[in-house]
Write a protein that holds these residues in place. Structure first.
Motif, PDB file in Angstrom:
ATOM      1  N   VAL A 297       0.840  -1.205   0.000  1.00  0.00           N
ATOM      2  CA  VAL A 297       0.000   0.000   0.000  1.00  0.00           C
ATOM      3  C   VAL A 297       0.869   1.247   0.000  1.00  0.00           C
ATOM      4  O   VAL A 297       0.545   2.259  -0.635  1.00  0.00           O
ATOM      5  CB  VAL A 297      -0.933  -0.001   1.232  1.00  0.00           C
ATOM      6  CG1 VAL A 297      -1.747   1.298   1.295  1.00  0.00           C
ATOM      7  CG2 VAL A 297      -1.852  -1.214   1.195  1.00  0.00           C
ATOM      8  N   ILE A 298       2.003   1.165   0.687  1.00  0.00           N
ATOM      9  CA  ILE A 298       2.887   2.315   0.830  1.00  0.00           C
ATOM     10  C   ILE A 298       3.832   2.480  -0.350  1.00  0.00           C
ATOM     11  O   ILE A 298       4.111   3.604  -0.778  1.00  0.00           O
ATOM     12  CB  ILE A 298       3.697   2.187   2.143  1.00  0.00           C
ATOM     13  CG1 ILE A 298       2.747   2.271   3.339  1.00  0.00           C
ATOM     14  CG2 ILE A 298       4.770   3.262   2.244  1.00  0.00           C
ATOM     15  CD1 ILE A 298       3.422   2.012   4.671  1.00  0.00           C
ATOM     16  N   VAL A 299       4.329   1.374  -0.916  1.00  0.00           N
ATOM     17  CA  VAL A 299       5.381   1.489  -1.928  1.00  0.00           C
ATOM     18  C   VAL A 299       4.952   1.130  -3.347  1.00  0.00           C
ATOM     19  O   VAL A 299       5.598   1.552  -4.309  1.00  0.00           O
ATOM     20  CB  VAL A 299       6.614   0.636  -1.539  1.00  0.00           C
ATOM     21  CG1 VAL A 299       7.193   1.104  -0.228  1.00  0.00           C
ATOM     22  CG2 VAL A 299       6.275  -0.853  -1.476  1.00  0.00           C
ATOM     23  N   VAL A 300       3.878   0.333  -3.513  1.00  0.00           N
ATOM     24  CA  VAL A 300       3.480  -0.085  -4.859  1.00  0.00           C
ATOM     25  C   VAL A 300       2.343   0.770  -5.421  1.00  0.00           C
ATOM     26  O   VAL A 300       2.386   1.214  -6.574  1.00  0.00           O
ATOM     27  CB  VAL A 300       3.081  -1.579  -4.888  1.00  0.00           C
ATOM     28  CG1 VAL A 300       2.635  -1.984  -6.301  1.00  0.00           C
ATOM     29  CG2 VAL A 300       4.253  -2.446  -4.443  1.00  0.00           C
ATOM     30  N   LEU A 301       1.314   1.017  -4.607  1.00  0.00           N
ATOM     31  CA  LEU A 301       0.181   1.809  -5.090  1.00  0.00           C
ATOM     32  C   LEU A 301       0.593   3.201  -5.581  1.00  0.00           C
ATOM     33  O   LEU A 301       0.051   3.671  -6.596  1.00  0.00           O
ATOM     34  CB  LEU A 301      -0.889   1.924  -4.001  1.00  0.00           C
ATOM     35  CG  LEU A 301      -1.710   0.661  -3.715  1.00  0.00           C
ATOM     36  CD1 LEU A 301      -2.829   0.972  -2.724  1.00  0.00           C
ATOM     37  CD2 LEU A 301      -2.282   0.066  -4.989  1.00  0.00           C
ATOM     38  N   PRO A 302       1.532   3.897  -4.915  1.00  0.00           N
ATOM     39  CA  PRO A 302       1.956   5.193  -5.477  1.00  0.00           C
ATOM     40  C   PRO A 302       2.545   5.070  -6.874  1.00  0.00           C
ATOM     41  O   PRO A 302       2.346   5.955  -7.711  1.00  0.00           O
ATOM     42  CB  PRO A 302       3.018   5.673  -4.468  1.00  0.00           C
ATOM     43  CG  PRO A 302       2.622   5.042  -3.190  1.00  0.00           C
ATOM     44  CD  PRO A 302       2.115   3.679  -3.575  1.00  0.00           C
ATOM     45  N   GLY A 303       3.271   3.977  -7.142  1.00  0.00           N
ATOM     46  CA  GLY A 303       3.815   3.773  -8.478  1.00  0.00           C
ATOM     47  C   GLY A 303       2.726   3.595  -9.518  1.00  0.00           C
ATOM     48  O   GLY A 303       2.801   4.131 -10.631  1.00  0.00           O
ATOM     49  N   ILE A 304       1.677   2.834  -9.166  1.00  0.00           N
ATOM     50  CA  ILE A 304       0.545   2.655 -10.085  1.00  0.00           C
ATOM     51  C   ILE A 304      -0.186   3.975 -10.277  1.00  0.00           C
ATOM     52  O   ILE A 304      -0.619   4.308 -11.393  1.00  0.00           O
ATOM     53  CB  ILE A 304      -0.413   1.579  -9.556  1.00  0.00           C
ATOM     54  CG1 ILE A 304       0.327   0.252  -9.346  1.00  0.00           C
ATOM     55  CG2 ILE A 304      -1.577   1.372 -10.521  1.00  0.00           C
ATOM     56  CD1 ILE A 304      -0.525  -0.847  -8.730  1.00  0.00           C
ATOM     57  N   ALA A 305      -0.308   4.749  -9.204  1.00  0.00           N
ATOM     58  CA  ALA A 305      -0.953   6.065  -9.312  1.00  0.00           C
ATOM     59  C   ALA A 305      -0.187   6.958 -10.280  1.00  0.00           C
ATOM     60  O   ALA A 305      -0.782   7.658 -11.117  1.00  0.00           O
ATOM     61  CB  ALA A 305      -1.032   6.717  -7.935  1.00  0.00           C
ATOM     62  N   ALA A 306       1.137   6.947 -10.173  1.00  0.00           N
ATOM     63  CA  ALA A 306       1.957   7.743 -11.092  1.00  0.00           C
ATOM     64  C   ALA A 306       1.751   7.283 -12.531  1.00  0.00           C
ATOM     65  O   ALA A 306       1.710   8.104 -13.462  1.00  0.00           O
ATOM     66  CB  ALA A 306       3.435   7.632 -10.700  1.00  0.00           C
ATOM     67  N   TYR A 307       1.594   5.979 -12.737  1.00  0.00           N
ATOM     68  CA  TYR A 307       1.358   5.435 -14.088  1.00  0.00           C
ATOM     69  C   TYR A 307       0.040   5.955 -14.659  1.00  0.00           C
ATOM     70  O   TYR A 307      -0.026   6.390 -15.819  1.00  0.00           O
ATOM     71  CB  TYR A 307       1.337   3.912 -14.036  1.00  0.00           C
ATOM     72  CG  TYR A 307       0.908   3.262 -15.323  1.00  0.00           C
ATOM     73  CD1 TYR A 307       1.787   3.142 -16.392  1.00  0.00           C
ATOM     74  CD2 TYR A 307      -0.395   2.772 -15.479  1.00  0.00           C
ATOM     75  CE1 TYR A 307       1.396   2.557 -17.586  1.00  0.00           C
ATOM     76  CE2 TYR A 307      -0.791   2.183 -16.658  1.00  0.00           C
ATOM     77  CZ  TYR A 307       0.095   2.072 -17.711  1.00  0.00           C
ATOM     78  OH  TYR A 307      -0.303   1.505 -18.894  1.00  0.00           O
TER      79      TYR A 307
END
Length: 562
Positions: A297-307
């Protein structure tokens, strides 16, 4: 904009002084009792509580390779990269049940010590030197460099100054010993989780704004609607990211070797629990397993959000690297630059906390192995407790200085941070894990077999890495043994997927170790054994309930995002 405002710096300074002040108070209390023995310095023997062990495990594990590199993989391949984190939660349970009791029962304090007592001094010394090289040249440098890149991307501070600052802060904490590291890690994790969750919330809220809405749930739903391909845990072979996460291998193959070797045979990690009693150690590891469930939730979801933001026309220039090509590892720093003043400082502190805690833990493990397994055994066997602590502190400084010198030469940003670390540690993980697992549970395993795993495992990994380009490519393609991968120079080469390669090498190592051990038994070569009793593996009812809850959550997650 790559700058921090006054409010951001104030938030960061609050974090700095809380950690430094608390660390100093722990250090002073320890020294007021005139404790200077090496076991206290390196292991905090008997003084870490379960919650300190659990948080220290997470603080040592979560660093720039997760915040930056794993978030970058979230941008590139989606939620599937979270399998490293979620499978780790189950792995921690296995380590707590089967590995830690063996270490504690046999009074094992370092991994080379285990190899020495189970096999012989030659195997232990070779692996001690290897681990030192791996920890300094690959792990310490990559954490330092990726962390400096991230801080540079957020603040605009020159990258070398970022490295110097991270190194200095880490040395200050590490010089206090494992007790200071363990208890300051509690604060580090609070900042890491709270700041990370704030970043995730605001990132998802930014995504929701693309659809004229607000809120974390609305942003998550919009992400799933707009990038459904980024929410699959298991890749099919036609997926471009299959070589990184090859299908069901992430559940039944090489992913287990990655995790069991990292969490169960790694001085950097197991050191947190080796100074505690079994109940405390297991409780701490179980707590770490629960925290692991939260990490994607902390490290992967932000990457998907940026995508998603990128695909909708945002961040078009921010995501470009110096070469003008999209660099997924820029995802997290770019998102932090979108945060409002104050909250940006909190997230900046969270990122710094992750990097510093990981650096301090890593350099302490380097110091421990060098002092206890090399200096004490080969350089000065009569060294006093005070002398060993002094050598340990010198080792901390020397290791960090080497990392500062080497880090800029690695070019990690060109390869991708997470893949860089996995690629180079993966050349030796299968052999090491085979050596440990057979050493634990098969009494006939000989020192010659262990020596083969030490050297042969690495050689086999290199062979399997380059084998596809020397074989019939049509045959490889038709059998699915290797996949076609585009290199950085745009050329196409056949490669065996990384996790599959580890599985093949591990299986071969185990088979050949068994054969060598049986042959040694016929020759009458005696082997050393460890004290292993099935009663050691019995767990409390509370631990069993916690393990079942974690397992149930994982089954639900993989069912939803299959």
């Amino acid at each position: 904009m790559k700058t921090l405002q006054l409010a951001d710096y104030l938030v960061f300074l609050v974090y700095f002084f809380i950690v430094a002040g608390y660390g100093y108070s722990v250090y002073r209390r320890k020294h007021s009792k005139s404790i200077s023995e090496s076991h206290d310095y390196f292991l905090a023997e008997g003084s870490l509580t379960w919650w300190a062990i659990g948080t220290s495990l997470i603080a040592s594990n979560i660093s720039s390779e997760q915040f930056i590199a794993m978030s970058g993989n979230g941008f590139k391949m989606g939620l599937a990269i979270a399998t490293y984190e979620w499978m780790a939660a189950l792995t921690l349970i296995i380590v707590a049940v089967f590995f830690i009791p063996v270490y504690l029962k046999n009074k094992i304090y370092t991994m080379p010590q285990f190899l020495s007592e189970r096999y012989n001094g030659n195997v232990a010394m070779i692996m001690a030197v290897f681990w030192l090289l791996l920890y300094v040249i690959v792990n310490l440098t990559s954490i330092l460099y990726l962390g400096a890149l991230a801080i540079n991307g957020i603040s605009g501070i020159e990258i070398n100054l970022c490295m110097y600052g991270l190194a200095f802060f880490s040395i200050v904490i590490a010089l206090g010993g494992m007790k200071v590291i363990g208890y300051t890690d509690v604060i580090q994790v609070v900042f890491l989780i709270f700041g990370g969750l704030v970043t995730t919330y605001l990132a998802l809220d930014k995504v929701a704004e693309l659809n004229g809405q607000h809120g974390m749930v609305q942003g998550f739903n919009y992400m799933m609607d707009q990038s459904g391909d980024h929410f699959h845990m298991i890749f099919k072979k036609d997926n471009a990211n299959f070589p990184s996460l090859p299908g069901l291998t992430v559940l039944f193959g090489g992913m287990w070797i990655v995790n069991l070797n990292y969490w169960g045979c790694n001085q950097y990690i197991t050191q947190r629990a080796l100074g505690a009693d079994l109940k405390t150690a297991r409780s701490g590891i179980l707590f770490a397993a629960f925290l692991k469930l939260l990490m994607p939730v902390i490290v992967v979801l932000p990457g998907i959000a940026a995508y998603v933001i990128y695909t909708k026309g945002g961040l078009q220039t921010e995501m470009l690297g110096p070469d003008g090509i999209i660099n997924p590892d820029r995802s997290y720093p770019v998102l932090l630059n979108l945060l409002p003043v104050g909250l940006k400082g909190l997230s900046f502190a969270a990122l710094t906390a992750a990097v510093v805690a990981s650096l301090a833990g890593k350099v302490n493990s380097i110091s421990t192995i060098f002092t206890l397994d090399i200096f004490k055994k080969k350089i000065n066997v009569d060294a006093s407790e005070k002398k060993m602590v002094q050598v340990g502190k010198i080792s901390v400084v020397v290791a960090m200085l080497l990392a500062v010198i080497i880090a800029p030469m690695l070019g990690i940003d060109k390869k991708g941070g997470f893949e860089f670390i996995q690629e180079y540690t993966g050349f030796v993980s299968p052999g090491i894990f085979a050596m440990f697992i057979l050493g634990f549970f098969w009494k006939k395993t000989s020192s010659n077999a262990a020596m083969f795993a030490t050297i042969g495992g690495f050689v086999l990994s290199v062979i399997f890495k380059f084998l596809p380009n020397f074989m019939n490519l049509e045959f490889l393609s038709s059998t699915g043994f290797a996949t076609l991968v585009e290199q950085k120079d745009k050329t196409m080469t056949y490669e065996i997927p990384f996790l599959d390669r580890m599985g093949f090498v591990f299986a071969i190592c185990v088979l050949l170790m068994i054969a060598i051990s049986l042959y040694d038994a016929k020759r009458g070569i005696k082997v050393k054994g460890l004290e292993v009793d099935s009663k050691m593996f019995k767990v409390s009812n509370g631990f069993a309930v916690g393990a079942m809850i974690i397992s149930g959550i994982l089954v639900a997650l993989y069912s939803i995002f299959w």
